[in-house]
Design a protein around this motif. Structure first.
Motif, PDB file in Angstrom:
ATOM      1  N   ILE A   1      38.129  31.508  43.372  1.00 54.11           N
ATOM      2  CA  ILE A   1      39.009  31.584  42.475  1.00 54.11           C
ATOM      3  C   ILE A   1      38.691  30.617  41.562  1.00 54.11           C
ATOM      4  N   LEU A   2      38.569  29.334  41.715  1.00 51.54           N
ATOM      5  CA  LEU A   2      38.522  28.500  41.084  1.00 51.54           C
ATOM      6  C   LEU A   2      37.120  28.322  39.932  1.00 51.54           C
ATOM      7  N   GLY A   3      36.482  28.472  40.525  1.00 52.83           N
ATOM      8  CA  GLY A   3      34.526  28.861  40.264  1.00 52.83           C
ATOM      9  C   GLY A   3      35.281  29.931  38.790  1.00 52.83           C
ATOM     10  N   GLY A   4      35.428  30.968  39.474  1.00 49.56           N
ATOM     11  CA  GLY A   4      35.701  32.102  38.701  1.00 49.56           C
ATOM     12  C   GLY A   4      35.907  31.986  37.297  1.00 49.56           C
ATOM     13  N   ALA A   5      36.737  31.024  37.692  1.00 46.33           N
ATOM     14  CA  ALA A   5      38.366  30.803  36.102  1.00 46.33           C
ATOM     15  C   ALA A   5      37.868  29.875  35.686  1.00 46.33           C
ATOM     16  N   ILE A   6      36.798  28.488  36.028  1.00 45.99           N
ATOM     17  CA  ILE A   6      36.707  28.066  35.269  1.00 45.99           C
ATOM     18  C   ILE A   6      35.177  28.651  34.303  1.00 45.99           C
ATOM     19  N   ASN A   7      33.727  29.081  34.863  1.00 45.64           N
ATOM     20  CA  ASN A   7      33.176  30.651  34.138  1.00 45.64           C
ATOM     21  C   ASN A   7      34.258  30.938  33.002  1.00 45.64           C
ATOM     22  N   VAL A   8      35.167  31.775  33.336  1.00 47.48           N
ATOM     23  CA  VAL A   8      35.833  33.058  32.508  1.00 47.48           C
ATOM     24  C   VAL A   8      36.498  31.600  31.151  1.00 47.48           C
ATOM     25  N   ALA A   9      37.353  30.920  31.452  1.00 43.99           N
ATOM     26  CA  ALA A   9      37.312  29.751  31.062  1.00 43.99           C
ATOM     27  C   ALA A   9      36.871  28.933  29.831  1.00 43.99           C
ATOM     28  N   ALA A  10      35.491  28.374  30.180  1.00 43.69           N
ATOM     29  CA  ALA A  10      34.224  27.946  29.110  1.00 43.69           C
ATOM     30  C   ALA A  10      33.695  28.977  28.618  1.00 43.69           C
ATOM     31  N   GLY A  11      33.483  30.307  29.161  1.00 39.75           N
ATOM     32  CA  GLY A  11      33.184  31.157  28.035  1.00 39.75           C
ATOM     33  C   GLY A  11      34.272  31.486  27.262  1.00 39.75           C
ATOM     34  N   VAL A  12      35.023  31.597  27.246  1.00 38.21           N
ATOM     35  CA  VAL A  12      36.207  31.457  26.128  1.00 38.21           C
ATOM     36  C   VAL A  12      36.117  30.631  25.557  1.00 38.21           C
ATOM     37  N   LEU A  13      36.336  29.745  25.525  1.00 40.81           N
ATOM     38  CA  LEU A  13      35.963  28.631  25.268  1.00 40.81           C
ATOM     39  C   LEU A  13      34.482  28.243  24.227  1.00 40.81           C
ATOM     40  N   MET A  14      34.105  29.161  24.282  1.00 38.70           N
ATOM     41  CA  MET A  14      32.087  28.626  24.244  1.00 38.70           C
ATOM     42  C   MET A  14      33.060  29.871  22.541  1.00 38.70           C
ATOM     43  N   LEU A  15      33.652  31.462  22.845  1.00 35.82           N
ATOM     44  CA  LEU A  15      33.639  32.108  21.866  1.00 35.82           C
ATOM     45  C   LEU A  15      34.894  31.632  21.084  1.00 35.82           C
ATOM     46  N   PHE A  16      35.638  30.753  21.369  1.00 34.13           N
ATOM     47  CA  PHE A  16      36.396  31.105  19.675  1.00 34.13           C
ATOM     48  C   PHE A  16      36.198  29.297  19.316  1.00 34.13           C
ATOM     49  N   HIS A  17      35.847  28.797  19.446  1.00 33.80           N
ATOM     50  CA  HIS A  17      35.451  27.016  19.039  1.00 33.80           C
ATOM     51  C   HIS A  17      34.382  26.542  18.604  1.00 33.80           C
ATOM     52  N   ARG A  18      33.416  27.667  17.919  1.00 27.16           N
ATOM     53  CA  ARG A  18      32.479  27.776  17.283  1.00 27.16           C
ATOM     54  C   ARG A  18      32.300  26.674  16.065  1.00 27.16           C
ATOM     55  N   GLY A  19      31.244  26.165  15.795  1.00 16.89           N
ATOM     56  CA  GLY A  19      32.073  24.821  14.712  1.00 16.89           C
ATOM     57  C   GLY A  19      32.246  23.806  15.138  1.00 16.89           C
ATOM     58  N   GLU A  20      32.705  23.768  16.411  1.00 12.88           N
ATOM     59  CA  GLU A  20      33.285  22.736  16.926  1.00 12.88           C
ATOM     60  C   GLU A  20      31.997  21.171  17.256  1.00 12.88           C
ATOM     61  N   ALA A  21      31.233  20.098  17.397  1.00 14.71           N
ATOM     62  CA  ALA A  21      30.581  19.560  17.493  1.00 14.71           C
ATOM     63  C   ALA A  21      29.856  19.734  18.701  1.00 14.71           C
ATOM     64  N   PHE A  22      30.784  20.172  20.289  1.00 15.97           N
ATOM     65  CA  PHE A  22      30.199  20.460  21.655  1.00 15.97           C
ATOM     66  C   PHE A  22      29.480  21.560  21.219  1.00 15.97           C
ATOM     67  N   ILE A  23      29.879  22.445  20.657  1.00 13.32           N
ATOM     68  CA  ILE A  23      28.911  23.683  20.373  1.00 13.32           C
ATOM     69  C   ILE A  23      27.630  23.583  19.153  1.00 13.32           C
TER      70      ILE A  23
END
Length: 134
Positions: free
Chosen positions: A17-39
């Motif tokens: 559950i923890l791993g799946g939630a982290i995967n989903v959260a990381a994917g959402v962050l990658m989708l909505f934080h384009r242009g950020e330095a880490f991306i």
């Protein structure tokens, strides 16, 4: 054997559950934080980021569904975990090969957690007996 869930199955389902939630959260962050330095530091195209993010969200969602089904004792979920493990392994390998600036040791932690879960659920006698009842 009683119908009580073995402690290892409960623990692994919470890890999933923890791993799946982290995967989903990381994917959402990658989708909505384009242009950020880490991306931007990944040096890949927007379509590459989108593809990887959607893959992370999909795999994370499947892992979450499997984790909740495991808690209920579903033998089908136990088998699907192997499929999810293979999909996650493919995503991690693709991430390591395709995203050269991702350090491979960071990318392997989710794969390690799921590999341990698959090993326990497939080979432990208590776990086999728990899932055999369904």
């Amino acid at each position: 054997m009683s119908d009580q869930r073995p402690a290892g199955v409960g623990f692994i389902s919470w890890l999933l559950i923890l791993g799946g939630a982290i995967n989903v959260a990381a994917g959402v962050l990658m989708l909505f934080h384009r242009g950020e330095a880490f991306i931007d530091a990944l040096n890949i195209s927007d379509s590459g980021v989108t593809s990887y993010a959607i893959g992370m969200i999909a795999v994370g969602a499947v892992i979450l569904l499997i984790a909740f089904a495991l808690r209920g004792g579903s033998n089908i979920a136990r088998m699907l975990l192997v499929v999810a493990w293979l999909a996650n392994a493919a995503m991690m390998i693709w991430g390591i090969v395709g995203l050269h600036s991702v350090h491979w040791t960071n990318a392997l932690w989710p794969l390690l957690v799921i590999s341990l879960a698959v090993g326990y659920l497939m080979f432990d006698e208590d776990a086999k007996a728990f899932f055999a009842r369904s």
